[in-house]
Scaffold this motif. Structure first.
Motif, PDB file in Angstrom:
ATOM      1  N   ASN A  57       0.790  -1.149   0.166  1.00  0.00           N
ATOM      2  CA  ASN A  57      -0.037  -0.039   0.027  1.00  0.00           C
ATOM      3  C   ASN A  57       0.865   1.317   0.002  1.00  0.00           C
ATOM      4  O   ASN A  57       0.361   2.417   0.300  1.00  0.00           O
ATOM      5  CB  ASN A  57      -0.897   0.057   1.080  1.00  0.00           C
ATOM      6  N   LYS A 104      -5.006   0.826  -3.621  1.00  0.00           N
ATOM      7  CA  LYS A 104      -3.947   0.725  -2.453  1.00  0.00           C
ATOM      8  C   LYS A 104      -4.805   1.749  -1.597  1.00  0.00           C
ATOM      9  O   LYS A 104      -5.905   2.387  -1.800  1.00  0.00           O
ATOM     10  CB  LYS A 104      -2.915   1.822  -2.805  1.00  0.00           C
ATOM     11  N   THR A 105      -4.667   1.237  -0.183  1.00  0.00           N
ATOM     12  CA  THR A 105      -5.297   2.058   0.843  1.00  0.00           C
ATOM     13  C   THR A 105      -4.699   3.516   1.154  1.00  0.00           C
ATOM     14  O   THR A 105      -3.671   3.799   0.637  1.00  0.00           O
ATOM     15  CB  THR A 105      -5.268   1.283   2.260  1.00  0.00           C
ATOM     16  N   GLU A 161       0.542   7.897   4.632  1.00  0.00           N
ATOM     17  CA  GLU A 161       0.668   7.013   3.471  1.00  0.00           C
ATOM     18  C   GLU A 161       2.151   6.183   3.383  1.00  0.00           C
ATOM     19  O   GLU A 161       2.238   5.045   2.889  1.00  0.00           O
ATOM     20  CB  GLU A 161       0.209   7.491   2.071  1.00  0.00           C
ATOM     21  N   GLN A 186       4.999   2.155   9.672  1.00  0.00           N
ATOM     22  CA  GLN A 186       4.521   1.657  11.005  1.00  0.00           C
ATOM     23  C   GLN A 186       5.677   0.866  11.761  1.00  0.00           C
ATOM     24  O   GLN A 186       5.501  -0.156  12.426  1.00  0.00           O
ATOM     25  CB  GLN A 186       3.430   0.758  10.784  1.00  0.00           C
ATOM     26  N   GLY A 229      -4.192  -2.763  12.983  1.00  0.00           N
ATOM     27  CA  GLY A 229      -4.295  -3.324  11.489  1.00  0.00           C
ATOM     28  C   GLY A 229      -3.947  -2.229  10.530  1.00  0.00           C
ATOM     29  O   GLY A 229      -3.058  -1.243  10.668  1.00  0.00           O
ATOM     30  N   ASP A 230      -4.605  -2.423   9.479  1.00  0.00           N
ATOM     31  CA  ASP A 230      -4.172  -1.255   8.405  1.00  0.00           C
ATOM     32  C   ASP A 230      -4.696   0.145   8.547  1.00  0.00           C
ATOM     33  O   ASP A 230      -4.597   0.778   7.981  1.00  0.00           O
ATOM     34  CB  ASP A 230      -4.154  -1.887   6.971  1.00  0.00           C
ATOM     35  N   HIS A 231      -5.441   0.270   9.669  1.00  0.00           N
ATOM     36  CA  HIS A 231      -5.869   1.573   9.997  1.00  0.00           C
ATOM     37  C   HIS A 231      -4.796   2.377  11.160  1.00  0.00           C
ATOM     38  O   HIS A 231      -5.032   3.386  11.229  1.00  0.00           O
ATOM     39  CB  HIS A 231      -7.175   1.564  10.817  1.00  0.00           C
ATOM     40  N   SER A 232      -3.858   1.469  11.490  1.00  0.00           N
ATOM     41  CA  SER A 232      -2.752   2.081  12.348  1.00  0.00           C
ATOM     42  C   SER A 232      -2.225   3.301  11.972  1.00  0.00           C
ATOM     43  O   SER A 232      -1.837   3.378  10.567  1.00  0.00           O
ATOM     44  CB  SER A 232      -1.661   1.253  12.828  1.00  0.00           C
TER      45      SER A 232
END
Ligand code: SF4
Ligand code: SF4
Ligand code: FES
Lengths: 160, 414
Positions: B30, B64-65, B82, B86, B109-112
């Motif tokens: 991502n 991509k997020t 983006e 992390q 998760g992918d919101h971190s």
């Protein structure tokens, strides 16, 4: 939260010395049970009481979906959006619940009766999709079952 | 399996390389790959590792997020969520090193997402800019340097931060000769510093510097004093030097107020030329500014001058006040309160920056700054560090080190 400090003191005894920061999570649970949510003054008070930096409490609050910063409606609908439930139709369940209640995830109905949330794995993947009504599990959810559930709850049909 | 004596570890086998490739594939799944507009490009470890181990495009079939791109982390730093991989290095820095606890990893998760503490502690962290260097990618960038230059346009000159008597090792980054800006609108930037990064030195600063070092481009980039003056009126440089020499020669009780921003070399030149002739007063050129951390347990020291120890070592104990009967005062450097000069005394003033006081002196002489010469400072613990020259001497400006020799002699004759 100050009136809960005697309780926190008893919890402290169960933890090894120097591990006060580990009390953040149980204290937050207790605060939420007491007030219904975690208020700004609770965060400030807890940081002071446990001598933990503010960011540590913010991280815990944001990590766990069961901890809230705002009050909720009388009935809390929590729909699992994690992988097993998603593969078995959770997205449809969430969409349907939104339509029926007229709210988006995270919102409360205007009459204050329902709050809808999406949450991570509820530990019941074998009976996916799963949702919780307050503290009770409702498993193998279908759109029909959801309709019946909401109708029952709207008619004042208790907490299960 | 824990490491043990005699164990052989393969770090570059085909298997290891395949795993690394897969890891890179995961990390870049991502990632926005907007290297073209990212200041980290050219010194980004994600770029380097991707080049070394993978090189392929993202294999994800999903879009991509996205996450926040220009998040105001503080008034010094922007965060691009983006680009963040992390790793939590920045978070750990504020917990373990600067101890501000200013940053955290919120959500999961992918919101971190990296966020500053709601109590504003990151904005007050006097070491915050170290997270910019620590960040392996371009997620944390300095606002002052944002889109100013590609890093390969710049060269690093080893130097010493003059911000306090710690004297941290720093690299001063400025444009390479082959990348000089040509347009007249931008050309002034060629002679300025673009950014400052730490040089690791276990004897002085470890791997860190405080934010004051990062602000040296502003401190050293202030408007310069452009020429010599006689009581505010422009004067030819040679005439001004001769006049200063004559004033010193004629004085009965001359006093020198010595700069604690002077290098050891300058102090030695001063001592050799004028040391026996003038009474000495040591000056703190800079004092702590309002809001500045005065002293702490990590690096920052209360004396905001780089070479007070050098002054003591070269000149011995100096006075702290100008004697009441002085009839000439030679003031070297900034931060002097001219009300301390007896009313009838003549003033010779050596300063690098434009200041109202310059025009009050009988003779004013413009001198060079640290980036225009090389030399050494001695820090509070007795460690001597060298700084190198970055820029040429501007026209009409003198090196104090060269000047002192010309201030010895009789009268106005050559
Ligand atoms: S150091 Fe950079 S990549 Fe690592 S968590 Fe912080 S912002 Fe993200
Ligand atoms: S601690 Fe002192 S010498 Fe080191 S970077 Fe900060 S101001 Fe400069
Ligand atoms: S994924 Fe929904 S209960 Fe586990």
């Amino acid at each position: 939260m100050r009136h809960l400090i005697p309780e926190f003191e008893r919890m402290k005894e169960r933890f090894p010395e120097g591990f006060d920061s580990s009390l953040v999570l149980p204290c937050l649970h207790r605060i939420q049970a007491d007030r219904g949510y975690v208020a700004e003054e609770d965060i400030v008070g807890l940081c002071e009481y446990l001598s933990v930096p503010r960011i540590q409490v913010e991280e815990v609050l944001s990590y766990y979906t069961m901890l809230r910063r705002e009050g909720i409606g009388k009935t809390h609908l929590q729909v699992c959006r994690n992988i097993a439930c998603s593969m078995r139709g959770a997205e449809g369940v969430i969409e349907h619940a939104c339509k029926r209640l007229g709210v988006k995830p995270g919102e409360t109905t205007a009459d204050g009766k329902f709050t809808l949330s999406t949450v991570e794995c509820l530990g019941s993947c074998g009976t996916a999709p799963v949702l919780m009504v307050n503290d009770a599990y409702h498993e193998n959810m279908t759109l029909e079952k959801l309709d019946a559930l909401i109708a029952d709850l709207s008619a004042g049909g208790g907490n299960s | 399996m824990p490491a043990a004596d005699g164990m052989v570890v393969f770090t570059a086998s085909d298997k290891v390389k395949a795993r690394r490739k897969a890891t890179m594939e995961f990390i870049t799944l991502n990632h926005p790959v907007d290297c073209g507009i990212c200041d980290k490009a050219g010194e980004c470890t994600l770029q380097d590792y991707h080049f070394e181990y993978n090189g392929g495009a993202s294999v994800s079939r999903d879009a991509k997020t996205h996450a926040t791109k220009h998040f105001d982390l503080s008034d010094r730093i922007v965060l691009d969520n983006e680009r963040c991989i992390q790793c939590t290095r920045c978070v750990r820095f504020t917990r373990e090193i600067s101890k501000s606890n200013g940053l955290g990893m919120l959500d999961r998760g992918d919101h971190s997402i990296v966020r500053p503490s709601a109590d504003g502690s990151f904005a007050k962290d006097a070491y915050s800019d170290n997270v910019i260097d620590l960040c392996p990618v371009g997620a944390l960038l300095a606002k002052d340097f944002l889109h100013k230059a590609r890093v390969w346009y710049l060269k690093a000159t080893p130097s010493v931060c003059p911000g306090c008597e710690r004297g941290c090792g720093v690299n001063l980054w400025h444009r390479k000769d082959e990348w000089m800006l040509r347009s007249p609108r931008q050309a002034a930037r060629n002679d300025g510093l673009d950014r400052v990064t730490p040089i690791e030195n276990p004897a002085v600063n470890g791997p860190w510097v405080c934010n004051k070092a990062r602000d040296l481009p502003k401190l050293l980039g202030r408007v310069r004093a452009a020429g010599a003056l006689f009581k505010g009126a422009p004067a030819p440089l040679e005439a001004a030097v001769l006049e200063a020499r004559a004033l010193i020669a004629e004085a009965k009780r001359p006093v020198a107020v010595v700069s604690s921003w002077a290098s050891n070399e300058e102090l030695a030149a001063f001592k050799a030329a004028l040391g026996g002739r003038l009474a000495l007063v040591a000056k703190r050129d800079h004092e702590p500014q309002p809001g500045e951390v005065v002293q702490d347990d990590l690096l920052i020291r209360a004396d905001k001058n780089p070479n007070a120890a050098g002054v003591r070592a070269v000149l011995g104990e100096c006075g702290t006040e100008v004697p009441k009967d002085a009839d000439l005062v030679l003031v070297w450097g900034e931060g002097f309160d001219f009300r301390a000069v007896p009313a009838s005394a003549k003033i010779v003033f050596l300063n690098a920056f434009l200041a109202p006081e310059n025009g009050h002196a009988d003779v004013f002489l413009p001198v060079s700054i640290q980036t225009e010469r090389s030399g050494h400072y001695t820090n509070f613990a007795g460690v001597t560090s060298r700084f190198e020259r970055c820029f040429a001497l501007p026209p009409g400006v003198l090196h104090a080190e060269d000047l002192f020799g010309s201030l010895v002699g009789n009268g106005r004759g050559a």
